[in-house]
Scaffold this motif. Structure first.
Motif, PDB file in Angstrom:
ATOM      1  N   ALA A 105      37.905 -20.783  25.543  1.00 45.09           N
ATOM      2  CA  ALA A 105      36.837 -21.416  24.773  1.00 45.09           C
ATOM      3  C   ALA A 105      37.402 -22.132  23.550  1.00 45.09           C
ATOM      4  CB  ALA A 105      35.798 -20.380  24.355  1.00 45.09           C
ATOM      5  N   ALA A 106      38.363 -21.510  22.868  1.00 45.69           N
ATOM      6  CA  ALA A 106      38.970 -22.125  21.685  1.00 45.69           C
ATOM      7  C   ALA A 106      39.711 -23.408  22.041  1.00 45.69           C
ATOM      8  CB  ALA A 106      39.915 -21.139  21.011  1.00 45.69           C
ATOM      9  N   SER A 107      40.246 -23.466  23.256  1.00 45.90           N
ATOM     10  CA  SER A 107      40.958 -24.681  23.686  1.00 45.90           C
ATOM     11  C   SER A 107      40.000 -25.828  23.967  1.00 45.90           C
ATOM     12  CB  SER A 107      41.798 -24.388  24.937  1.00 45.90           C
ATOM     13  OG  SER A 107      40.985 -24.306  26.100  1.00 45.90           O
ATOM     14  N   ARG A 108      38.711 -25.525  24.102  1.00 42.61           N
ATOM     15  CA  ARG A 108      37.710 -26.534  24.456  1.00 42.61           C
ATOM     16  C   ARG A 108      36.764 -26.871  23.301  1.00 42.61           C
ATOM     17  NH1 ARG A 108      36.178 -23.929  30.420  1.00 42.61           N
ATOM     18  NH2 ARG A 108      38.214 -24.362  31.365  1.00 42.61           N
ATOM     19  N   LEU A 109      36.914 -26.189  22.179  1.00 42.72           N
ATOM     20  CA  LEU A 109      36.008 -26.374  21.048  1.00 42.72           C
ATOM     21  C   LEU A 109      36.823 -26.724  19.814  1.00 42.72           C
ATOM     22  CD1 LEU A 109      32.970 -26.140  20.326  1.00 42.72           C
ATOM     23  CD2 LEU A 109      33.427 -23.766  19.662  1.00 42.72           C
ATOM     24  N   SER A 110      36.546 -27.860  19.220  1.00 42.20           N
ATOM     25  CA  SER A 110      37.413 -28.379  18.149  1.00 42.20           C
ATOM     26  C   SER A 110      37.183 -27.736  16.793  1.00 42.20           C
ATOM     27  CB  SER A 110      37.221 -29.892  18.024  1.00 42.20           C
ATOM     28  OG  SER A 110      35.877 -30.202  17.675  1.00 42.20           O
ATOM     29  N   ASP A 111      36.026 -27.085  16.581  1.00 41.57           N
ATOM     30  CA  ASP A 111      35.742 -26.582  15.238  1.00 41.57           C
ATOM     31  C   ASP A 111      35.847 -25.062  15.108  1.00 41.57           C
ATOM     32  OD1 ASP A 111      33.440 -25.802  16.596  1.00 41.57           O
ATOM     33  OD2 ASP A 111      32.112 -26.247  14.896  1.00 41.57           O
ATOM     34  N   LYS A 206      49.087 -24.781  29.769  1.00 41.81           N
ATOM     35  CA  LYS A 206      48.062 -25.811  29.878  1.00 41.81           C
ATOM     36  C   LYS A 206      46.914 -25.607  28.889  1.00 41.81           C
ATOM     37  CE  LYS A 206      48.878 -26.618  34.822  1.00 41.81           C
ATOM     38  NZ  LYS A 206      48.270 -26.601  36.181  1.00 41.81           N
ATOM     39  N   ILE A 207      46.654 -24.357  28.543  1.00 33.10           N
ATOM     40  CA  ILE A 207      45.480 -24.019  27.740  1.00 33.10           C
ATOM     41  C   ILE A 207      45.812 -23.839  26.260  1.00 33.10           C
ATOM     42  CG2 ILE A 207      43.709 -22.231  27.382  1.00 33.10           C
ATOM     43  CD1 ILE A 207      43.932 -21.731  30.464  1.00 33.10           C
ATOM     44  N   LEU A 208      46.823 -23.041  25.967  1.00 32.24           N
ATOM     45  CA  LEU A 208      47.068 -22.618  24.593  1.00 32.24           C
ATOM     46  C   LEU A 208      47.494 -23.744  23.651  1.00 32.24           C
ATOM     47  CD1 LEU A 208      48.726 -19.146  25.281  1.00 32.24           C
ATOM     48  CD2 LEU A 208      46.305 -19.723  24.972  1.00 32.24           C
ATOM     49  N   PRO A 209      48.246 -24.764  24.097  1.00 29.64           N
ATOM     50  CA  PRO A 209      48.590 -25.848  23.164  1.00 29.64           C
ATOM     51  C   PRO A 209      47.375 -26.621  22.661  1.00 29.64           C
ATOM     52  CG  PRO A 209      50.068 -25.864  25.055  1.00 29.64           C
ATOM     53  CD  PRO A 209      48.950 -24.921  25.381  1.00 29.64           C
ATOM     54  N   LEU A 210      46.244 -26.497  23.332  1.00 31.50           N
ATOM     55  CA  LEU A 210      45.036 -27.214  22.937  1.00 31.50           C
ATOM     56  C   LEU A 210      44.278 -26.502  21.817  1.00 31.50           C
ATOM     57  CD1 LEU A 210      43.720 -28.173  26.500  1.00 31.50           C
ATOM     58  CD2 LEU A 210      45.079 -29.574  24.932  1.00 31.50           C
ATOM     59  N   ILE A 211      44.692 -25.283  21.496  1.00 34.99           N
ATOM     60  CA  ILE A 211      44.016 -24.525  20.433  1.00 34.99           C
ATOM     61  C   ILE A 211      44.438 -25.086  19.076  1.00 34.99           C
ATOM     62  CG2 ILE A 211      43.842 -22.255  19.330  1.00 34.99           C
ATOM     63  CD1 ILE A 211      44.212 -21.038  22.150  1.00 34.99           C
ATOM     64  N   GLN A 212      43.466 -25.482  18.269  1.00 34.32           N
ATOM     65  CA  GLN A 212      43.736 -26.149  17.012  1.00 34.32           C
ATOM     66  C   GLN A 212      43.639 -25.231  15.794  1.00 34.32           C
ATOM     67  OE1 GLN A 212      41.478 -29.845  16.648  1.00 34.32           O
ATOM     68  NE2 GLN A 212      41.357 -30.022  18.873  1.00 34.32           N
ATOM     69  N   CYS A 213      43.163 -24.010  15.979  1.00 37.30           N
ATOM     70  CA  CYS A 213      42.959 -23.096  14.847  1.00 37.30           C
ATOM     71  C   CYS A 213      44.098 -22.082  14.745  1.00 37.30           C
ATOM     72  CB  CYS A 213      41.638 -22.354  15.014  1.00 37.30           C
ATOM     73  SG  CYS A 213      41.590 -21.266  16.477  1.00 37.30           S
ATOM     74  N   ILE A 243      50.927 -21.043  21.400  1.00 41.24           N
ATOM     75  CA  ILE A 243      49.964 -21.153  20.297  1.00 41.24           C
ATOM     76  C   ILE A 243      50.757 -21.508  19.058  1.00 41.24           C
ATOM     77  CG2 ILE A 243      48.254 -19.971  18.874  1.00 41.24           C
ATOM     78  CD1 ILE A 243      47.511 -18.252  21.216  1.00 41.24           C
ATOM     79  N   SER A 244      50.483 -22.663  18.495  1.00 36.44           N
ATOM     80  CA  SER A 244      51.342 -23.188  17.422  1.00 36.44           C
ATOM     81  C   SER A 244      51.224 -22.414  16.122  1.00 36.44           C
ATOM     82  CB  SER A 244      51.019 -24.668  17.177  1.00 36.44           C
ATOM     83  OG  SER A 244      49.666 -24.826  16.781  1.00 36.44           O
ATOM     84  N   ASP A 245      50.032 -21.905  15.808  1.00 38.46           N
ATOM     85  CA  ASP A 245      49.812 -21.182  14.545  1.00 38.46           C
ATOM     86  C   ASP A 245      49.348 -19.775  14.886  1.00 38.46           C
ATOM     87  OD1 ASP A 245      49.250 -20.296  12.015  1.00 38.46           O
ATOM     88  OD2 ASP A 245      47.714 -21.796  11.574  1.00 38.46           O
ATOM     89  N   LEU A 246      50.302 -18.888  15.091  1.00 36.00           N
ATOM     90  CA  LEU A 246      50.000 -17.547  15.600  1.00 36.00           C
ATOM     91  C   LEU A 246      50.618 -16.472  14.725  1.00 36.00           C
ATOM     92  CD1 LEU A 246      48.811 -15.765  17.915  1.00 36.00           C
ATOM     93  CD2 LEU A 246      51.055 -15.939  19.021  1.00 36.00           C
ATOM     94  N   HIS A 247      49.788 -15.474  14.362  1.00 35.72           N
ATOM     95  CA  HIS A 247      50.264 -14.270  13.671  1.00 35.72           C
ATOM     96  C   HIS A 247      50.152 -13.105  14.646  1.00 35.72           C
ATOM     97  CE1 HIS A 247      51.005 -11.521  10.301  1.00 35.72           C
ATOM     98  NE2 HIS A 247      50.124 -10.733  10.891  1.00 35.72           N
ATOM     99  N   THR A 248      51.226 -12.364  14.836  1.00 38.81           N
ATOM    100  CA  THR A 248      51.255 -11.282  15.821  1.00 38.81           C
ATOM    101  C   THR A 248      51.492  -9.935  15.161  1.00 38.81           C
ATOM    102  OG1 THR A 248      52.169 -12.795  17.475  1.00 38.81           O
ATOM    103  CG2 THR A 248      52.330 -10.451  17.949  1.00 38.81           C
TER     104      THR A 248
END
Length: 277
Positions: A105-111, A206-213, A243-248
């Protein structure tokens, strides 16, 4: 407050909503769970964040899932629910299967304001299948009384290191219903199995690079019985890569303790993550 919501697309969801002023968290539960599975997290954030938990289609009191049900269709359902409730800049929190759903869902929603993944959205392997499939057998059974189902569930969860108490009994009783004079799980075992199989169609690259948050990943390393964790540590390599901005963070509790026991340390880690948003 608990209520039914009919979405713009005509889907029927059962939700629990608690108030808060710092934004809206919407929580998606695990494969065979329902909204009560996220109770400890909802209670912890209530008053600070508006928190909405819901029964995914085919679970609890929500409407039935379609024949082609999958983590992909559930992600679209989540977006439908968000649009219907007119939630702006949602914080998506997902546990287990709910983490896959929230990530898609996060990969498909920009906000999306933030994404919180509680031991999910990793690579499922044969070990995952061996741990999950036997636990689905109870969904196929019928019981002459609800107490019989509760007792079987108590024995199962006790083996998983879960403390049995009144809250656990309430969670278990919510997931069964009477039909033709017998008691059974509310979920269709065929749908649940199909949803589980769809874990293996998840393509992080395919999915995770599209996550902007910004995203928070919690990995549960505790063993389930003697079989190890549900998701192996290496199974999150692709999640961390894409995921470009990830805290684990990691926890020594097991996959089920993560939601069925209070986790103040984990709550604190999530609060610290959100405070940086």
């Amino acid at each position: 407050m608990e209520r039914y919501v009919t979405t713009n697309s005509g889907r029927n969801f059962y939700i629990r909503e608690t108030p808060g002023e710092n934004g809206t968290i919407i929580g998606s539960h695990g494969l065979t769970g329902h909204h009560k599975q996220l109770r400890h997290y909802q209670e912890a954030f209530s008053g600070t964040y508006r928190f909405i938990s819901y029964d995914i289609l085919g679970r609890g009191n929500s409407g039935p899932a379609p024949e082609g049900s999958s983590i992909d269709t559930h992600a679209n359902d989540l977006l439908d629910l968000i649009a219907t409730l007119e939630i702006k800049r949602p914080i998506l929190l997902g546990y287990s299967m709910g983490a896959y759903i929230s990530a898609i869902a996060a990969s498909r929603l920009s906000d999306v304001e933030a994404l919180i993944l509680l031991d999910g959205a990793g690579r499922a392997d044969d070990g995952t299948r061996q741990l999950v499939l036997p636990s689905l057998e109870r969904l196929k059974k019928t019981y002459s009384t609800p107490d019989q189902y509760v007792e079987e569930a108590r024995m199962l969860y006790t083996k998983l290191n879960i403390e049995w108490n009144q809250q656990m009994e309430e969670i278990v009783r919510y997931e069964i219903t009477e039909e033709d004079g017998v008691w059974k799980h509310k979920s269709d075992p065929g749908i649940i199995t199909r949803d589980f199989d769809s874990f293996y169609t998840f393509h992080p690259e395919k999915i995770l690079p599209l996550i902007q948050c910004s995203a928070f990943l919690l990995v549960a390393t505790g063993s389930i019985g003697e079989k190890g964790p549900l998701f192996q540590k290496g199974g999150y390599a692709q999640t961390k890569k894409w995921i470009s901005d990830l805290h684990t963070e990691a926890t020594s509790v097991n996959h089920y303790e993560l939601v069925f026991h209070k986790q103040p340390e984990i709550i604190g880690q999530i609060q610290a993550f959100l405070s940086r948003m």
